[in-house]
Design a protein around this motif. Structure first.
Motif, mmCIF file in Angstrom:
data_model
loop_
_atom_site.group_PDB
_atom_site.id
_atom_site.type_symbol
_atom_site.label_atom_id
_atom_site.label_comp_id
_atom_site.label_asym_id
_atom_site.label_seq_id
_atom_site.Cartn_x
_atom_site.Cartn_y
_atom_site.Cartn_z
ATOM 1 N N UNK A 293 8.136 5.246 1.935
ATOM 2 C CA UNK A 293 6.871 4.572 1.499
ATOM 3 C C UNK A 293 7.395 3.944 0.120
ATOM 4 N N UNK A 294 6.518 2.926 -0.318
ATOM 5 C CA UNK A 294 6.993 1.988 -1.240
ATOM 6 C C UNK A 294 7.245 2.593 -2.681
ATOM 7 N N UNK A 295 7.038 3.742 -3.004
ATOM 8 C CA UNK A 295 7.521 4.508 -4.367
ATOM 9 C C UNK A 295 9.048 4.712 -4.122
ATOM 10 N N UNK A 296 9.544 4.830 -3.151
ATOM 11 C CA UNK A 296 10.983 4.946 -2.810
ATOM 12 C C UNK A 296 11.894 3.713 -3.035
ATOM 13 N N UNK A 297 11.170 2.485 -2.909
ATOM 14 C CA UNK A 297 12.000 1.322 -2.918
ATOM 15 C C UNK A 297 12.000 0.772 -3.988
ATOM 16 N N UNK A 298 13.255 0.077 -4.356
ATOM 17 C CA UNK A 298 13.556 -0.716 -5.275
ATOM 18 C C UNK A 298 12.820 -1.829 -5.376
ATOM 19 N N UNK A 299 12.755 -2.632 -6.476
ATOM 20 C CA UNK A 299 12.011 -3.950 -6.807
ATOM 21 C C UNK A 299 12.363 -4.950 -5.905
ATOM 22 N N UNK A 300 13.573 -4.710 -5.729
ATOM 23 C CA UNK A 300 14.195 -5.947 -4.625
ATOM 24 C C UNK A 300 13.667 -5.465 -3.265
ATOM 25 N N UNK B 228 1.063 -1.174 -0.043
ATOM 26 C CA UNK B 228 -0.055 -0.136 0.148
ATOM 27 C C UNK B 228 0.962 1.299 -0.137
ATOM 28 N N UNK B 229 0.679 2.084 -1.082
ATOM 29 C CA UNK B 229 1.690 3.049 -1.058
ATOM 30 C C UNK B 229 1.594 4.303 -0.229
ATOM 31 N N UNK C 156 4.605 0.245 8.430
ATOM 32 C CA UNK C 156 3.105 -0.004 8.308
ATOM 33 C C UNK C 156 2.721 -1.049 7.553
ATOM 34 N N UNK C 157 3.436 -1.379 6.323
ATOM 35 C CA UNK C 157 2.803 -2.319 5.365
ATOM 36 C C UNK C 157 3.190 -3.778 6.100
#
Length: 232
Positions: A145-152, A102-103, A109-110
């Motif tokens: 938050x997830x948009x900052x994270x890489x795929x891995x 969840x972005x 929190x995720x």
């Protein structure tokens, strides 16, 4: 009378001559019969398009079989009510290929979300969530938050979220597909440790190198049919 395995346990999940097709298309799975026992570890493997992801969706009750029987925790999936399905799913952890984070929530929190949904206060799980995020190498990304994270990194967060409740069964769809070999080995150790604590593990993968690192039963799909290779 309840069916028992060779070890005397009632299987957690049982497939009996299961077939699956989408719409009017050809069968994706054909006459699939197997059982997942408590505390077991198995890989689901086979060429691309063999039906690995479809099999996991059946295991998670996201799909119902076109024919045959899928029994999960003693419940026939075909007759499970809308209120029963969420209860059964709470006993299963799953890692999807598309992560489904969840972005608007942070990484912490995720990962903590399944425990929040169960009504646990933050103080009861803060240490466990923090420790798990450190273990999967996301200690420094806990509050982003997830948009900052890489795929891995998203993949590791999804795995942490799936295992935080110590589910009875963990389903993982290509869980090491976006990470380098050292981290893949570390994640495999996490799955092995979870299995030693009692969780049954089902990993869908085409990574032969990963499977060679830990000997476990292989459920091999090819053209919709399953061949089972047990540990010798």
């Amino acid at each position: 009378m309840e069916e028992r395995s060779a070890h005397g346990y009632q299987p957690l999940i049982r497939f009996d001559n299961v077939g699956l097709r989408y719409g009017l298309g050809p069968e994706i799975l054909r006459d699939v019969t197997f059982a997942i026992e408590p505390g077991s570890f198995q890989y689901v493997t086979g060429p691309s398009g063999a039906g690995k992801s479809s099999l996991l969706r059946l295991l998670f009750l996201s799909l119902k079989p076109t024919r045959g029987m899928v029994e999960i925790f003693g419940q026939d999936a075909a007759t499970a009510s809308r209120t029963t399905v969420p209860v059964l799913r709470r006993r299963i952890g799953i890692v999807f290929q598309d992560f489904r984070l969840l972005e608007h929530l942070t990484t912490y929190e995720n990962v903590a979300l399944p425990l929040r949904v169960l009504g646990h206060p933050d103080s009861s799980y803060r240490h466990d969530v923090t420790e798990l995020l450190e273990w999967v190498g996301l200690g420094d990304k806990m509050w982003v938050h997830p948009p900052v994270l890489s795929g891995g990194e998203k993949q590791r967060a999804a795995i942490a979220r799936a295992v935080i409740t110590r589910p009875e069964i963990l389903l993982a769809d290509e869980p090491t597909g976006n990470v380098d070999p050292p981290l893949a080995r570390r994640l495999l150790r996490l799955f092995i440790e979870l299995n030693r604590l009692g969780t049954s593990i089902v990993i869908a993968t085409h990574d032969l190198a990963l499977m060679d690192q830990y000997d476990a039963r292989r459920l091999i799909l090819n053209s919709g049919l399953m061949e089972i290779h047990d540990v010798v």
